[in-house]
Write a protein that holds these residues in place. Structure first.
Motif, PDB file in Angstrom:
ATOM      1  N   GLU A 320      13.274  -0.967   3.771  1.00 26.26           N
ATOM      2  CA  GLU A 320      12.098  -1.803   4.060  1.00 26.26           C
ATOM      3  C   GLU A 320      11.530  -2.490   2.822  1.00 26.26           C
ATOM      4  O   GLU A 320      10.611  -3.304   2.944  1.00 26.26           O
ATOM      5  CB  GLU A 320      11.007  -0.948   4.720  1.00 26.26           C
ATOM      6  CG  GLU A 320      11.455  -0.253   5.999  1.00 26.26           C
ATOM      7  CD  GLU A 320      11.928  -1.247   7.054  1.00 26.26           C
ATOM      8  OE1 GLU A 320      11.135  -2.122   7.429  1.00 26.26           O
ATOM      9  OE2 GLU A 320      13.103  -1.151   7.478  1.00 26.26           O
ATOM     10  N   ASP A 321      12.042  -2.166   1.640  1.00 28.90           N
ATOM     11  CA  ASP A 321      11.448  -2.746   0.426  1.00 28.90           C
ATOM     12  C   ASP A 321      11.751  -4.232   0.276  1.00 28.90           C
ATOM     13  O   ASP A 321      10.951  -4.986  -0.269  1.00 28.90           O
ATOM     14  CB  ASP A 321      11.915  -1.981  -0.830  1.00 28.90           C
ATOM     15  CG  ASP A 321      13.428  -2.070  -1.083  1.00 28.90           C
ATOM     16  OD1 ASP A 321      14.156  -2.644  -0.241  1.00 28.90           O
ATOM     17  OD2 ASP A 321      13.876  -1.550  -2.124  1.00 28.90           O
ATOM     18  N   LYS A 322      12.911  -4.653   0.797  1.00 34.20           N
ATOM     19  CA  LYS A 322      13.352  -6.021   0.519  1.00 34.20           C
ATOM     20  C   LYS A 322      12.494  -7.067   1.206  1.00 34.20           C
ATOM     21  O   LYS A 322      12.167  -8.106   0.615  1.00 34.20           O
ATOM     22  CB  LYS A 322      14.828  -6.170   0.906  1.00 34.20           C
ATOM     23  CG  LYS A 322      15.752  -5.494  -0.104  1.00 34.20           C
ATOM     24  CD  LYS A 322      17.121  -5.260   0.438  1.00 34.20           C
ATOM     25  CE  LYS A 322      17.191  -4.112   1.410  1.00 34.20           C
ATOM     26  NZ  LYS A 322      16.798  -2.808   0.818  1.00 34.20           N
ATOM     27  N   GLU A 323      12.101  -6.825   2.434  1.00 34.50           N
ATOM     28  CA  GLU A 323      11.253  -7.795   3.122  1.00 34.50           C
ATOM     29  C   GLU A 323       9.918  -7.952   2.400  1.00 34.50           C
ATOM     30  O   GLU A 323       9.405  -9.062   2.252  1.00 34.50           O
ATOM     31  CB  GLU A 323      11.036  -7.371   4.577  1.00 34.50           C
ATOM     32  CG  GLU A 323      10.322  -8.418   5.403  1.00 34.50           C
ATOM     33  CD  GLU A 323      10.324  -8.093   6.880  1.00 34.50           C
ATOM     34  OE1 GLU A 323       9.850  -8.944   7.658  1.00 34.50           O
ATOM     35  OE2 GLU A 323      10.799  -7.007   7.272  1.00 34.50           O
ATOM     36  N   LEU A 324       9.359  -6.832   1.936  1.00 37.36           N
ATOM     37  CA  LEU A 324       8.111  -6.883   1.171  1.00 37.36           C
ATOM     38  C   LEU A 324       8.288  -7.704  -0.102  1.00 37.36           C
ATOM     39  O   LEU A 324       7.458  -8.552  -0.440  1.00 37.36           O
ATOM     40  CB  LEU A 324       7.655  -5.470   0.803  1.00 37.36           C
ATOM     41  CG  LEU A 324       7.363  -4.506   1.955  1.00 37.36           C
ATOM     42  CD1 LEU A 324       7.112  -3.097   1.411  1.00 37.36           C
ATOM     43  CD2 LEU A 324       6.171  -4.980   2.765  1.00 37.36           C
ATOM     44  N   LEU A 325       9.395  -7.441  -0.799  1.00 41.48           N
ATOM     45  CA  LEU A 325       9.645  -8.126  -2.071  1.00 41.48           C
ATOM     46  C   LEU A 325       9.894  -9.614  -1.869  1.00 41.48           C
ATOM     47  O   LEU A 325       9.293 -10.458  -2.541  1.00 41.48           O
ATOM     48  CB  LEU A 325      10.845  -7.471  -2.757  1.00 41.48           C
ATOM     49  CG  LEU A 325      11.310  -8.100  -4.074  1.00 41.48           C
ATOM     50  CD1 LEU A 325      10.217  -8.049  -5.125  1.00 41.48           C
ATOM     51  CD2 LEU A 325      12.576  -7.413  -4.569  1.00 41.48           C
ATOM     52  N   PHE A 326      10.783  -9.944  -0.932  1.00 44.86           N
ATOM     53  CA  PHE A 326      11.162 -11.349  -0.743  1.00 44.86           C
ATOM     54  C   PHE A 326       9.963 -12.201  -0.362  1.00 44.86           C
ATOM     55  O   PHE A 326       9.743 -13.285  -0.902  1.00 44.86           O
ATOM     56  CB  PHE A 326      12.236 -11.481   0.344  1.00 44.86           C
ATOM     57  CG  PHE A 326      13.541 -10.805   0.028  1.00 44.86           C
ATOM     58  CD1 PHE A 326      13.847 -10.376  -1.251  1.00 44.86           C
ATOM     59  CD2 PHE A 326      14.486 -10.595   1.027  1.00 44.86           C
ATOM     60  CE1 PHE A 326      15.056  -9.746  -1.539  1.00 44.86           C
ATOM     61  CE2 PHE A 326      15.695  -9.980   0.757  1.00 44.86           C
ATOM     62  CZ  PHE A 326      15.974  -9.554  -0.529  1.00 44.86           C
ATOM     63  N   ARG A 327       9.181 -11.713   0.609  1.00 46.87           N
ATOM     64  CA  ARG A 327       8.071 -12.559   1.064  1.00 46.87           C
ATOM     65  C   ARG A 327       6.971 -12.650   0.017  1.00 46.87           C
ATOM     66  O   ARG A 327       6.302 -13.680  -0.086  1.00 46.87           O
ATOM     67  CB  ARG A 327       7.546 -12.066   2.407  1.00 46.87           C
ATOM     68  CG  ARG A 327       6.776 -10.769   2.404  1.00 46.87           C
ATOM     69  CD  ARG A 327       6.505 -10.308   3.822  1.00 46.87           C
ATOM     70  NE  ARG A 327       5.700  -9.101   3.855  1.00 46.87           N
ATOM     71  CZ  ARG A 327       5.624  -8.291   4.900  1.00 46.87           C
ATOM     72  NH1 ARG A 327       6.320  -8.580   6.001  1.00 46.87           N
ATOM     73  NH2 ARG A 327       4.866  -7.215   4.875  1.00 46.87           N
ATOM     74  N   SER A 328       6.792 -11.585  -0.774  1.00 50.43           N
ATOM     75  CA  SER A 328       5.774 -11.647  -1.831  1.00 50.43           C
ATOM     76  C   SER A 328       6.148 -12.675  -2.892  1.00 50.43           C
ATOM     77  O   SER A 328       5.299 -13.438  -3.365  1.00 50.43           O
ATOM     78  CB  SER A 328       5.588 -10.274  -2.483  1.00 50.43           C
ATOM     79  OG  SER A 328       4.962  -9.385  -1.591  1.00 50.43           O
ATOM     80  N   VAL A 329       7.412 -12.689  -3.257  1.00 45.05           N
ATOM     81  CA  VAL A 329       7.868 -13.649  -4.272  1.00 45.05           C
ATOM     82  C   VAL A 329       7.758 -15.074  -3.750  1.00 45.05           C
ATOM     83  O   VAL A 329       7.233 -15.968  -4.429  1.00 45.05           O
ATOM     84  CB  VAL A 329       9.311 -13.325  -4.703  1.00 45.05           C
ATOM     85  CG1 VAL A 329       9.889 -14.463  -5.537  1.00 45.05           C
ATOM     86  CG2 VAL A 329       9.345 -12.021  -5.494  1.00 45.05           C
ATOM     87  N   GLU A 330       8.250 -15.312  -2.523  1.00 47.32           N
ATOM     88  CA  GLU A 330       8.200 -16.666  -1.959  1.00 47.32           C
ATOM     89  C   GLU A 330       6.763 -17.133  -1.774  1.00 47.32           C
ATOM     90  O   GLU A 330       6.428 -18.299  -2.032  1.00 47.32           O
ATOM     91  CB  GLU A 330       8.948 -16.704  -0.627  1.00 47.32           C
ATOM     92  CG  GLU A 330      10.447 -16.536  -0.763  1.00 47.32           C
ATOM     93  CD  GLU A 330      11.070 -17.560  -1.704  1.00 47.32           C
ATOM     94  OE1 GLU A 330      10.755 -18.756  -1.563  1.00 47.32           O
ATOM     95  OE2 GLU A 330      11.864 -17.164  -2.579  1.00 47.32           O
ATOM     96  N   ARG A 331       5.902 -16.239  -1.327  1.00 50.84           N
ATOM     97  CA  ARG A 331       4.490 -16.587  -1.154  1.00 50.84           C
ATOM     98  C   ARG A 331       3.863 -16.970  -2.484  1.00 50.84           C
ATOM     99  O   ARG A 331       3.149 -17.975  -2.599  1.00 50.84           O
ATOM    100  CB  ARG A 331       3.743 -15.411  -0.533  1.00 50.84           C
ATOM    101  CG  ARG A 331       2.274 -15.668  -0.269  1.00 50.84           C
ATOM    102  CD  ARG A 331       1.517 -14.384   0.047  1.00 50.84           C
ATOM    103  NE  ARG A 331       2.089 -13.676   1.166  1.00 50.84           N
ATOM    104  CZ  ARG A 331       2.628 -12.466   1.097  1.00 50.84           C
ATOM    105  NH1 ARG A 331       2.705 -11.832  -0.078  1.00 50.84           N
ATOM    106  NH2 ARG A 331       3.108 -11.878   2.160  1.00 50.84           N
ATOM    107  N   ALA A 332       4.122 -16.153  -3.494  1.00 52.05           N
ATOM    108  CA  ALA A 332       3.531 -16.415  -4.811  1.00 52.05           C
ATOM    109  C   ALA A 332       4.018 -17.747  -5.375  1.00 52.05           C
ATOM    110  O   ALA A 332       3.223 -18.527  -5.920  1.00 52.05           O
ATOM    111  CB  ALA A 332       3.861 -15.273  -5.770  1.00 52.05           C
ATOM    112  N   LEU A 333       5.313 -18.011  -5.241  1.00 55.87           N
ATOM    113  CA  LEU A 333       5.847 -19.284  -5.739  1.00 55.87           C
ATOM    114  C   LEU A 333       5.171 -20.467  -5.055  1.00 55.87           C
ATOM    115  O   LEU A 333       4.757 -21.433  -5.714  1.00 55.87           O
ATOM    116  CB  LEU A 333       7.350 -19.347  -5.498  1.00 55.87           C
ATOM    117  CG  LEU A 333       8.246 -18.660  -6.523  1.00 55.87           C
ATOM    118  CD1 LEU A 333       9.680 -18.588  -6.011  1.00 55.87           C
ATOM    119  CD2 LEU A 333       8.205 -19.380  -7.861  1.00 55.87           C
TER     120      LEU A 333
END
Length: 452
Positions: A320-333
């Motif tokens: 479950e870590d990857k969905e949290l990581l991917f969306r956080s990075v894309e959101r921040a960008l």
């Protein structure tokens, strides 16, 4: 990939619930790179030939090209990105594809993939934040003498400049940049070679993969290597605090653009209207950036809670870590890019800012410090000026020289000039202060941090 031990395959509902291919397909490039590196480890150990490594490289290059061209479609049985890659290699290369997983586990492979992703994400985020800091520095430099009210408790406090205010946000983002860079450094550790949790009996040299993948160092303990997601937490923390800082700036843009303040105007390209009210001009981008700080904080919290009860080593919860990581990075960008464009397009109403700087007796501290400079104890000076402010509020009269001279015997003619907002702003020449020369120093420091 793992069915030999079982008499029956997984229930279709279980497979649907446990499959992660829709999320971790984003790691295909990293998984291909890690598989190429592992092929060279196997070659050095005598488990693959040079021709087989060349064939693996070619098949992986073709797979990644299909993915980038959006012509790659996972098969129904592809549980995750790793099974997709291994299936594809086996279908195209036969026995060579069946050899590729020797000495490695999905545990060390996924950890390696996520580290590669996190390194790249930190670099991209760092570049975006540098752009935002640069935009703030440019606007600050252009407004070192544009006076505006400085606030505490959302009440007029002391006169500052627009440049000083924007530089303050710049330094918050400079700290974000440092955190993002440290998160990238935390991810820069190779864990390919750790296996499932305890290494391997095969004569594999993990330093080969470390060099091939460009990692700065490699793991010390195999069990820790596959269980460690601290680097993910580091990047999520960096993005969440970045979101908080973006939210604070966004809130100020919302206030500045409102008719109640009228300090600034958001360009048409970054504003929206109302479906009902023709007059509306809404700073929706700023509002959405402010709102998106909430899920950024939530994703960090989710990751910490995800990890808090896990025994060593790897547990499926980590899927479950990857969905949290991917969306956080894309959101921040996205938020950083949107904010950078808004900052570049903001126009400031200098006349309105100057007029607002006349309100709220923001000269009070300046007058108290004049008395202090003439030997009056600060508490006496504070009380004296406080009484003067209260008297003016009750009478509704503006301050004038006679009232000032009557307030304390240490006041002199000419001190009234200190009540001019621009004078007060320019007089603060202390380190980090609002004087134009100090703000230009701050702009220079911001640019040096961006330059590294």
């Amino acid at each position: 990939m793992w069915g030999g031990r079982f008499d029956a395959g997984p229930d279709p509902e279980m497979f649907a619930l446990t499959a992660s291919i829709e999320v971790d397909i984003a790691l295909l490039g990293a998984d291909a790179a890690a598989t190429k590196a592992h092929a060279r480890v196997l070659e050095k150990a005598g488990l693959l030939t040079a021709d087989e490594v060349t064939a693996v490289d070619g098949a992986l290059d073709e797979l990644v090209a299909q993915w980038r061209a959006a012509t790659l479609f996972p098969a129904p049985g592809d549980e995750d990105v790793h099974s997709l890659v291994e299936r594809t290699l086996t279908e195209s290369l036969g026995e060579t594809g069946r050899k590729i997983h020797a000495g490695r586990s999905r545990n060390d492979l996924i950890a390696t993939d996520v580290r590669l992703y996190s390194k790249d994400a930190a670099a991209a985020l760092g570049d975006a934040v540098r752009g935002l800091i640069g935009a703030l520095a440019d606007r600050a430099e252009a407004h070192t003498e544009t006076v505006m009210p400085g606030f505490t408790h959302v009440q007029p406090a002391q006169p500052v400049s627009v440049g000083f205010h924007l530089a303050a946000h710049g330094f918050a983002f400079a700290r974000d940049l440092s955190r993002i860079e440290r998160a990238g450094e935390a991810a820069d550790v190779n864990v390919l070679g750790a296996g499932a949790l305890a290494g391997t009996t095969l004569p594999l040299d993990a330093t080969i993969a470390t060099k091939e993948l460009g990692f700065a160092s490699m793991f010390d303990n195999a069990m820790d290597a596959v269980a460690d997601r601290d680097f993910v937490c580091d990047l999520l923390y960096a993005t969440s605090l970045l979101g908080v800082h973006l939210s604070r700036l966004a809130e100020e843009i919302v206030l500045w653009a409102s008719p109640a303040f009228r300090f600034a105007r958001v360009p048409d390209q970054w504003s929206t209207g109302s479906s009902m009210m023709p007059q509306k001009r809404n700073p929706d981008m700023a509002e959405l950036i402010r709102g998106r700080a909430a899920p950024a904080i939530g994703d960090l919290n989710s990751m910490l809670v995800l990890l808090k009860g896990l025994p060593l080593a790897y547990d499926r919860d980590m899927q479950e870590d990857k969905e949290l990581l991917f969306r956080s990075v894309e959101r921040a960008l996205g938020c950083v890019q949107g904010m950078t464009a808004m900052i570049g397009g903001l126009t400031f109403d200098e006349a309105r800012l100057a007029a607002a700087s006349e309100d709220g007796a923001m000269w009070a501290t300046d007058l108290a410090e004049i008395l202090v400079s003439r030997g009056v104890p600060f508490r006496e000076a504070h009380e004296t000026v406080g009484r003067l402010v209260a008297s003016l509020e009750k009478s509704g009269a503006p301050i004038d020289e006679e009232l000032l001279l009557a307030a304390h015997t240490s006041f002199e003619r000419g001190d009234l000039a200190a009540t001019r907002p621009a004078q007060g702003m320019m007089a603060r020449t202390s380190h980090g202060g609002t004087a134009p020369e100090r703000v230009r120093e701050q702009v220079k420091e911001l640019r040096s941090r961006v330059a590294g």
